[in-house]
Motif scaffolding. Structure first.
Motif, mmCIF file in Angstrom:
data_model
loop_
_atom_site.group_PDB
_atom_site.id
_atom_site.type_symbol
_atom_site.label_atom_id
_atom_site.label_comp_id
_atom_site.label_asym_id
_atom_site.label_seq_id
_atom_site.Cartn_x
_atom_site.Cartn_y
_atom_site.Cartn_z
ATOM 1 N N ARG A 74 -5.127 4.469 5.583
ATOM 2 C CA ARG A 74 -4.460 3.638 4.579
ATOM 3 C C ARG A 74 -5.421 3.240 3.472
ATOM 4 N NH1 ARG A 74 -1.507 -0.983 7.826
ATOM 5 N NH2 ARG A 74 -0.787 -1.511 5.751
ATOM 6 N N THR A 75 -6.678 2.979 3.827
ATOM 7 C CA THR A 75 -7.659 2.599 2.820
ATOM 8 C C THR A 75 -7.972 3.780 1.905
ATOM 9 O OG1 THR A 75 -8.568 1.005 4.372
ATOM 10 C CG2 THR A 75 -9.954 1.587 2.494
ATOM 11 N N GLN A 103 -11.052 -3.223 -5.088
ATOM 12 C CA GLN A 103 -11.854 -2.203 -5.764
ATOM 13 C C GLN A 103 -13.024 -2.836 -6.518
ATOM 14 O OE1 GLN A 103 -9.332 0.385 -8.012
ATOM 15 N NE2 GLN A 103 -11.068 1.324 -9.058
ATOM 16 N N ASP A 132 0.811 -1.221 0.000
ATOM 17 C CA ASP A 132 0.000 0.000 0.000
ATOM 18 C C ASP A 132 0.846 1.274 0.000
ATOM 19 O OD1 ASP A 132 0.719 0.026 2.621
ATOM 20 O OD2 ASP A 132 -1.304 -0.047 3.448
ATOM 21 N N GLU A 188 -7.224 4.959 -12.468
ATOM 22 C CA GLU A 188 -6.867 5.721 -11.257
ATOM 23 C C GLU A 188 -5.358 5.814 -11.080
ATOM 24 O OE1 GLU A 188 -9.549 3.410 -10.385
ATOM 25 O OE2 GLU A 188 -10.828 4.507 -8.956
ATOM 26 N N ARG A 189 -4.690 4.667 -11.279
ATOM 27 C CA ARG A 189 -3.236 4.683 -11.104
ATOM 28 C C ARG A 189 -2.576 5.527 -12.175
ATOM 29 N NH1 ARG A 189 -3.247 -1.603 -9.753
ATOM 30 N NH2 ARG A 189 -3.519 -1.457 -7.500
ATOM 31 N N ARG A 236 -5.548 -4.910 0.499
ATOM 32 C CA ARG A 236 -5.784 -3.479 0.428
ATOM 33 C C ARG A 236 -5.066 -2.878 -0.780
ATOM 34 N NH1 ARG A 236 -6.691 -0.568 5.127
ATOM 35 N NH2 ARG A 236 -5.558 -2.087 6.333
ATOM 36 N N ALA A 237 -5.696 -1.904 -1.421
ATOM 37 C CA ALA A 237 -5.079 -1.174 -2.537
ATOM 38 C C ALA A 237 -4.869 -2.042 -3.772
ATOM 39 C CB ALA A 237 -3.766 -0.516 -2.119
ATOM 40 N N TYR A 270 -3.963 7.972 -3.511
ATOM 41 C CA TYR A 270 -2.504 8.078 -3.633
ATOM 42 C C TYR A 270 -1.977 9.390 -3.090
ATOM 43 C CZ TYR A 270 -3.483 4.237 -6.716
ATOM 44 O OH TYR A 270 -3.957 3.069 -7.221
ATOM 45 N N PRO A 321 -0.666 10.223 0.241
ATOM 46 C CA PRO A 321 -0.328 9.868 1.624
ATOM 47 C C PRO A 321 -0.042 11.094 2.486
ATOM 48 C CG PRO A 321 1.457 9.264 0.147
ATOM 49 C CD PRO A 321 0.321 9.699 -0.716
ATOM 50 N N ILE A 351 -5.868 6.184 1.190
ATOM 51 C CA ILE A 351 -4.677 6.378 0.355
ATOM 52 C C ILE A 351 -4.638 5.376 -0.798
ATOM 53 C CG2 ILE A 351 -2.138 6.263 0.363
ATOM 54 C CD1 ILE A 351 -2.400 7.323 3.322
ATOM 55 N N ALA A 352 -5.194 4.180 -0.562
ATOM 56 C CA ALA A 352 -5.235 3.173 -1.621
ATOM 57 C C ALA A 352 -6.027 3.675 -2.821
ATOM 58 C CB ALA A 352 -5.859 1.888 -1.084
ATOM 59 N N ARG A 353 -6.903 4.670 -2.582
ATOM 60 C CA ARG A 353 -7.698 5.217 -3.667
ATOM 61 C C ARG A 353 -7.145 6.542 -4.192
ATOM 62 N NH1 ARG A 353 -12.628 3.784 -5.433
ATOM 63 N NH2 ARG A 353 -13.070 1.605 -5.015
ATOM 64 N N GLU A 361 -15.799 -3.663 -4.089
ATOM 65 C CA GLU A 361 -16.455 -2.442 -3.617
ATOM 66 C C GLU A 361 -17.415 -1.890 -4.670
ATOM 67 O OE1 GLU A 361 -13.249 0.135 -2.595
ATOM 68 O OE2 GLU A 361 -12.791 -0.940 -0.745
ATOM 69 N N GLU A 362 -17.002 -1.991 -5.936
ATOM 70 C CA GLU A 362 -17.812 -1.379 -6.983
ATOM 71 C C GLU A 362 -18.942 -2.274 -7.480
ATOM 72 O OE1 GLU A 362 -14.934 -0.159 -9.849
ATOM 73 O OE2 GLU A 362 -14.267 1.507 -8.593
ATOM 74 N N THR A 388 -4.532 0.640 -14.256
ATOM 75 C CA THR A 388 -5.890 1.160 -14.071
ATOM 76 C C THR A 388 -5.912 2.655 -14.325
ATOM 77 O OG1 THR A 388 -5.613 1.719 -11.733
ATOM 78 C CG2 THR A 388 -6.313 -0.523 -12.216
ATOM 79 N N ILE A 438 3.205 2.882 -4.615
ATOM 80 C CA ILE A 438 3.148 4.034 -5.527
ATOM 81 C C ILE A 438 3.720 5.287 -4.856
ATOM 82 C CG2 ILE A 438 1.565 5.627 -6.716
ATOM 83 C CD1 ILE A 438 0.065 3.248 -7.774
ATOM 84 N N PRO A 439 3.309 5.596 -3.605
ATOM 85 C CA PRO A 439 3.964 6.719 -2.918
ATOM 86 C C PRO A 439 5.499 6.593 -2.896
ATOM 87 C CG PRO A 439 2.023 6.056 -1.697
ATOM 88 C CD PRO A 439 2.175 5.069 -2.813
#
Lengths: 253, 248
Positions: free
Chosen positions: B184-185, A148, A77, A100-101, A142-143, B191, B193, B187-189, A151-152, A98, A80-81
């Motif tokens: 954290r959840t 996702q 998680d 979003e990414r 997670r992530a 990005y 942080p 941030i998973a969406r 959830e969707e 994706t 990417i950061p």
């Protein structure tokens, strides 16, 4: 031609890493971020060494690009950061491409194709439609796009998010969750293991054509193009097929 | 820095903060209950009585909270006996109770050690005085030593409570959406942080601020007899509860 490109790449890398890493030379190794907790794609052995499909592919790409590569292990998680913070230059960690990414990073071409599929205990008769799953508890990392997707598409499902895929499997074994949704091939690998006995795939893959690529920071086009060229080269010369065969008896490209 | 992101994340983060507070106070309550007998036994001069609390405290202080949490959550569920137990499993299958049990056991060890120190710091003269008045050992413990030790331990206990607030962030590793898990959840969406964790950090700080203030208030109240008397007439007798008048 190659000479020019290498210089251009070195310059880009120099500019990009100057902020975080200080001195940068053309000989600087390419730093690759990966998770190390996603068998069989990336995992660590007893000695703490990274290995797996992603690692083999990354090494083949580096050999093709004639660059030295080092690996950086990073929790999923924060992966990417971590790239954006300049801790490494590319993510080879079975990351789905994706929309979003794409807001945050750039992707190379795909290097394998993923599907998402549910697994659950053999004795349970699972109807994987949104109605059939209503009220159930599903585990996912997670992530991930698996999390996702649930959830969707399954609003009536309770989703539990785990730090690593391995922890989701532990809770499936313990019976805290009814099913796990994950990359089909990761599930496939786990089902082959001792712990996975007594569990099976449920229904057809719920999501296909999920393309897996290598993420780089936005604007690092030279690095991305180099990786793409190397990717094409290893697919054409059979290196890719060789690596593929080490892990799966069918093509995942 | 994107302030809109920080504000947008706030409702979800507050939802997480509510869970964090539940974990903190419920585990803190049970931890305190467990700590009192542990501390009394630990302060005993008899080796046989203090051995068990000593081992307990040594284990819980000597291992990381994360390891303890994983032992309870992922470890116990490996045993079929636990999974098939109609009493244990309904509790242990819930990450919520696993977190509360672990945090309570963990904080009890620290509170017991704080209380043990405080019990041993009660001035011997006060205990002698109680004995001289004919109080039994148990009465001395209940009326003199423990109330006195509680006052001495209060500042250190406040510190432990604040440490547990931050330790509760580990609940996010066992699927709980506490303040950290929620951050954290999110941030998973998004990005982002920096913004999200900053906002979460501010909420932790706000909780700490309230805790510090509350503890200082309690300290002020229970140590009223320790303060110098106001110079003005009368008033002072109202503030100091009966029996807790300054010695001279």
């Amino acid at each position: 031609m190659t000479g020019l490109r290498t210089t251009a790449l070195a310059l880009t890398v120099a500019v990009a890493t100057a902020v975080s890493a200080g001195s940068a030379f053309a000989a600087d190794p390419l730093r690759i971020g990966t998770e190390g907790a996603y068998p069989p794609f990336n995992m660590v052995d007893e000695n703490g060494n990274l290995h797996g499909f992603d690692i083999d592919i990354a090494n083949a790409l580096c050999a093709e690009m004639e660059r030295e590569c080092t690996f950086v292990k990073q929790d999923w998680d924060g992966i990417i950061p971590g790239l954006l913070a300049g801790k490494y230059d590319a993510i080879v960690a079975s990351m789905s491409i994706t929309e979003e990414r794409k807001q945050a990073v750039d992707f190379t071409d795909k290097y394998w194709t993923n599907k998402l599929q549910f697994i659950a205990p053999e004795e349970v008769d699972l109807d994987i439609s949104p109605e059939g799953m209503a009220g159930m508890t599903v585990g996912a990392q997670r992530a991930t796009i698996s999390a996702q997707w649930v959830e969707e598409n399954m609003p009536d499902v309770e989703i539990k998010l785990y730090d690593t895929q391995e922890n989701a499997y532990l809770d499936l074994e313990a019976g805290r969750i009814d099913a796990v949704i994950a990359d089909m091939l990761v599930n496939y690998e786990w089902l082959q293991s001792e712990a996975g006995a007594g569990f099976e795939f449920k229904g057809e893959p719920v999501f296909e054509n999920d393309l897996i690529g290598i993420a780089v920071r936005k604007g690092e086009d030279a690095l991305r193009e180099d990786l793409n060229a190397a990717l094409t080269a290893i697919v054409e010369d059979g290196t890719y097929a060789e690596i593929n065969a080490k892990y799966f008896p069918f093509s995942i490209y | 820095m994107n302030v809109d992101v920080m504000i947008g994340a706030l409702p979800k983060l507050l939802e997480g903060a509510w869970l964090t507070l539940q974990l903190l106070f419920i585990s803190g309550f049970f931890g305190l209950l467990l700590a009192v007998p542990l501390a009394i036994a630990r302060a005993s001069p008899h080796a046989a009585i203090k051995a068990l609390p000593y081992a307990y405290i040594f284990f819980f202080r000597g291992t990381p909270l994360l390891v303890q949490l994983f032992l309870v959550y992922y470890g116990l569920s490996q045993f079929a006996v636990v999974r098939e137990s109609p009493i244990l499993w309904p509790i242990l299958r819930e990450p919520y109770w696993c977190a509360i049990i672990t945090f309570a056991l963990h904080t009890a060890a620290y509170i017991a050690e704080i209380l043990r120190g405080a019990i041993q710091a009660v001035p011997p003269g006060e205990i002698e005085a109680a004995r001289a008045l004919g109080m039994r050992r148990s009465t001395t413990m209940g009326r003199i030593i423990l109330p006195r030790a509680a006052r001495i331990a209060l500042p250190a206990y406040g510190n432990e409570l604040i440490l547990m607030l931050k330790g509760s962030a580990l609940a996010s590793t066992i699927t709980l959406l506490d303040l950290t898990g929620m951050a954290r959840t999110i941030i998973a969406r998004n990005y982002m942080p920096l913004e999200t964790f900053l906002m979460a950090g501010l909420i932790y700080m706000a909780i700490t601020f309230v805790l510090v203030r509350g503890l200082r208030f309690i300290e002020h109240r229970v140590n009223a007899h320790m303060r110098p008397r106001p110079t003005g007439p009368a008033k002072a007798t109202e503030e100091a509860p009966a029996g807790l008048m300054p010695p001279s």
